[in-house]
Design an enzyme around this catalytic site. Structure first.
Site, PDB file in Angstrom:
ATOM      1  N   THR A   1       2.611  41.479  31.480  1.00  0.00           N
ATOM      2  CA  THR A   1       0.892  41.070  32.816  1.00  0.00           C
ATOM      3  C   THR A   1       1.677  40.305  33.825  1.00  0.00           C
ATOM      4  OG1 THR A   1       0.434  39.809  30.192  1.00  0.00           O
ATOM      5  CG2 THR A   1      -0.344  38.709  32.165  1.00  0.00           C
TER       6      THR A   1
ATOM      7  N   LYS B   1      -6.970  41.140  31.173  1.00  0.00           N
ATOM      8  CA  LYS B   1      -5.981  40.660  30.403  1.00  0.00           C
ATOM      9  C   LYS B   1      -5.659  38.631  31.533  1.00  0.00           C
ATOM     10  CE  LYS B   1      -2.242  38.959  28.799  1.00  0.00           C
ATOM     11  NZ  LYS B   1      -2.730  38.818  26.960  1.00  0.00           N
TER      12      LYS B   1
ATOM     13  N   LYS C   1       2.599  30.993  34.091  1.00  0.00           N
ATOM     14  CA  LYS C   1       2.712  32.341  35.310  1.00  0.00           C
ATOM     15  C   LYS C   1       1.405  32.797  34.968  1.00  0.00           C
ATOM     16  CE  LYS C   1       3.989  35.832  32.690  1.00  0.00           C
ATOM     17  NZ  LYS C   1       3.283  37.168  32.662  1.00  0.00           N
TER      18      LYS C   1
HETATM   19  P1  NAP Z   1       9.256  37.451  26.022  1.00  0.00           P
HETATM   20  O1  NAP Z   1      10.090  37.192  24.956  1.00  0.00           O
HETATM   21  O2  NAP Z   1      10.164  36.614  26.886  1.00  0.00           O
HETATM   22  O3  NAP Z   1      10.734  38.401  26.765  1.00  0.00           O
HETATM   23  C1  NAP Z   1      10.157  38.613  28.222  1.00  0.00           C
HETATM   24  C2  NAP Z   1      11.895  40.252  28.223  1.00  0.00           C
HETATM   25  O4  NAP Z   1      11.348  40.213  29.223  1.00  0.00           O
HETATM   26  C3  NAP Z   1      13.227  40.421  27.879  1.00  0.00           C
HETATM   27  O5  NAP Z   1      12.985  41.635  27.553  1.00  0.00           O
HETATM   28  C4  NAP Z   1      13.866  39.590  29.191  1.00  0.00           C
HETATM   29  O6  NAP Z   1      14.914  39.554  28.383  1.00  0.00           O
HETATM   30  C5  NAP Z   1      12.755  40.179  29.883  1.00  0.00           C
HETATM   31  N1  NAP Z   1      13.211  39.952  31.846  1.00  0.00           N
HETATM   32  C6  NAP Z   1      13.175  38.510  31.343  1.00  0.00           C
HETATM   33  N2  NAP Z   1      13.665  38.273  32.445  1.00  0.00           N
HETATM   34  C7  NAP Z   1      14.447  39.422  33.374  1.00  0.00           C
HETATM   35  C8  NAP Z   1      15.758  39.606  33.903  1.00  0.00           C
HETATM   36  N3  NAP Z   1      15.540  38.800  34.962  1.00  0.00           N
HETATM   37  N4  NAP Z   1      15.852  40.665  34.382  1.00  0.00           N
HETATM   38  C9  NAP Z   1      15.943  41.936  33.211  1.00  0.00           C
HETATM   39  N5  NAP Z   1      14.877  41.118  32.542  1.00  0.00           N
HETATM   40  C10 NAP Z   1      14.305  40.241  32.133  1.00  0.00           C
HETATM   41  O7  NAP Z   1       7.830  37.252  26.592  1.00  0.00           O
HETATM   42  P2  NAP Z   1       7.143  38.657  25.770  1.00  0.00           P
HETATM   43  O8  NAP Z   1       6.161  37.054  25.220  1.00  0.00           O
HETATM   44  O9  NAP Z   1       7.438  39.522  24.961  1.00  0.00           O
HETATM   45  O10 NAP Z   1       6.340  38.568  26.536  1.00  0.00           O
HETATM   46  C11 NAP Z   1       6.550  39.546  27.305  1.00  0.00           C
HETATM   47  C12 NAP Z   1       5.144  40.333  28.402  1.00  0.00           C
HETATM   48  O11 NAP Z   1       4.051  40.379  27.583  1.00  0.00           O
HETATM   49  C13 NAP Z   1       4.727  38.660  28.949  1.00  0.00           C
HETATM   50  O12 NAP Z   1       4.351  39.633  30.389  1.00  0.00           O
HETATM   51  C14 NAP Z   1       3.660  37.959  28.557  1.00  0.00           C
HETATM   52  O13 NAP Z   1       3.485  37.214  29.207  1.00  0.00           O
HETATM   53  C15 NAP Z   1       2.954  39.553  28.000  1.00  0.00           C
HETATM   54  N6  NAP Z   1       1.961  38.937  26.953  1.00  0.00           N
HETATM   55  C16 NAP Z   1       2.838  38.140  25.690  1.00  0.00           C
HETATM   56  C17 NAP Z   1       2.138  37.912  24.349  1.00  0.00           C
HETATM   57  C18 NAP Z   1       2.920  36.895  23.884  1.00  0.00           C
HETATM   58  O14 NAP Z   1       2.154  36.401  22.430  1.00  0.00           O
HETATM   59  N7  NAP Z   1       4.503  36.635  23.635  1.00  0.00           N
HETATM   60  C19 NAP Z   1       1.203  38.062  24.400  1.00  0.00           C
HETATM   61  C20 NAP Z   1       0.529  38.956  25.220  1.00  0.00           C
HETATM   62  C21 NAP Z   1       0.775  39.642  26.393  1.00  0.00           C
HETATM   63  P3  NAP Z   1      16.064  39.304  27.903  1.00  0.00           P
HETATM   64  O15 NAP Z   1      15.824  39.068  26.227  1.00  0.00           O
HETATM   65  O16 NAP Z   1      17.549  39.510  28.465  1.00  0.00           O
HETATM   66  O17 NAP Z   1      15.321  37.803  28.341  1.00  0.00           O
END
Ligand code: NAP
Length: 294
Positions: free
Chosen positions: A96, A171, A239
């Site tokens: 997102t 989204k 965010k």
């Molecule tokens: P998350 O668990 O916080 O994972 C974030 C990912 O981004 C991890 O792979 C993290 O790597 C990577 N990352 C963060 N900062 C970074 C950096 N500076 N350099 C390189 N990699 C970095 O988030 P998530 O829940 O999977 O969400 C991922 C996306 O999907 C987001 O945009 C979120 O808004 C969207 N989303 C989430 C959900 C939900 O229910 N969780 C639902 C719909 C959409 P590390 O593992 O090394 O930290």
């Protein structure tokens, strides 16, 4: 068979990429924190040492990272995916991010002959795990059709919204409703609790009522449990609401409920809850109301 690359193995990326492996695809993965790759490596994926290596080795590269700045880094950085990609390859971003950040990546991709499919998702980590996400896509239609078979391994409902940044905006429209729903649920649950109604019962009645939704259904256990392990963190929801409010400003649409919910999330973050699930708004309101669960 196309070689698939996957960048970003957080709460969402890990189960989504695992579903592509389970469907029989050859998948190569990269994540900043390598240890988080272990489950998908155990499922049969291979490891790459950088996003660039993924770009070099793969035909279709998926990114699923926290936010826009991270996407810009893993896609456009010196060691980013596009540095390794060539004419005819496809980049699919499922994070997102804002329409502006997305357009920047699309433009840089186009300069290399690479199409960007914008494909943010709707649904929780549980839906990611059982391949039931909703996938909102926009970008070149013919390229979208090439990646649709992969979307079908990760999601139950796919929507094509247009050739530009439409998926990014849609989204944000969904997430502002999701966040505000949790704010309303917090208000209803804490009022019920203070009047002597048991938390789980209040959550279940809400979930089964006209005001209920799939969201209030699957958050009921989390709210009643009181631990708020993150399926979607306060930090990430802040965010998304910042992006929604910026889009509202750009299009001239007032978003008062979104602005209010953003303030509640700020207070959750300021009290040490940034990494908790965003349904922790109920706990914040309990605190503000002087209510302690029995
Ligand atoms: P998350 O668990 O916080 O994972 C974030 C990912 O981004 C991890 O792979 C993290 O790597 C990577 N990352 C963060 N900062 C970074 C950096 N500076 N350099 C390189 N990699 C970095 O988030 P998530 O829940 O999977 O969400 C991922 C996306 O999907 C987001 O945009 C979120 O808004 C969207 N989303 C989430 C959900 C939900 O229910 N969780 C639902 C719909 C959409 P590390 O593992 O090394 O930290």
């Amino acid at each position: 068979m196309a070689k698939i690359g996957w960048i970003g193995l957080g709460n969402m990326g890990a189960p989504m990429s695992t579903n592509l492996v389970k469907a029989g695809n050859e998948v190569i993965v990269w994540n900043r924190t390598k240890s988080k790759a272990q489950p998908v490596l155990d499922a049969g994926a291979a490891w790459a040492d950088s996003p660039k290596e993924i770009g070099e080795k793969c035909d279709i590269v998926f990114t699923m990272v926290a936010d826009g700045p991270t996407l810009l880094k893993v896609a456009l950085g010196d060691d980013g995916a596009l540095a390794g990609m060539s004419d005819g390859k496809i980049l699919v971003d499922m994070s997102t991010v804002s329409a502006e950040e997305s357009a920047t990546v699309a433009e840089a991709a186009k300069a290399k002959g690479v199409e960007l499919v914008r494909a943010p998702v709707t649904g929780s980590t549980a839906l990611a795990a059982n391949a039931s996400l909703g996938i909102l896509a926009s970008g070149d239609k013919a390229t979208y059709e090439k990646v649709l078979p992969y979307f079908e391994k990760m999601g139950k409902n796919q929507f094509y919204l247009g050739s530009g940044e439409q998926a990014r905006i849609m989204k944000l429209c969904l997430n502002l409703m999701i966040a505000s729903t949790m704010q309303m649920e917090a208000e209803a649950v804490v009022l019920a609790e203070k009047a002597g109604i048991e938390t789980r019962q209040a959550c279940d009645i809400i979930a089964g009522s006209a005001a209920g939704s799939p969201l209030t259904g699957y958050k009921a256990a989390l709210i009643a449990g009181g631990e708020y392990a993150p399926a979607f963190s306060v930090k990430l929801m802040m965010k998304d609401l910042d992006l929604a409010l910026a889009a509202g400003k750009q299009y001239g649409v007032p978003l008062p409920s979104t602005a209010l919910t953003r303030q509640s999330l700020q207070s959750a973050a300021a009290t040490g809850r940034a990494e908790k699930d965003f349904s922790v708004l109920t706990q914040c309101l309990e605190e503000q109301s002087g209510y302690k669960r029995p």
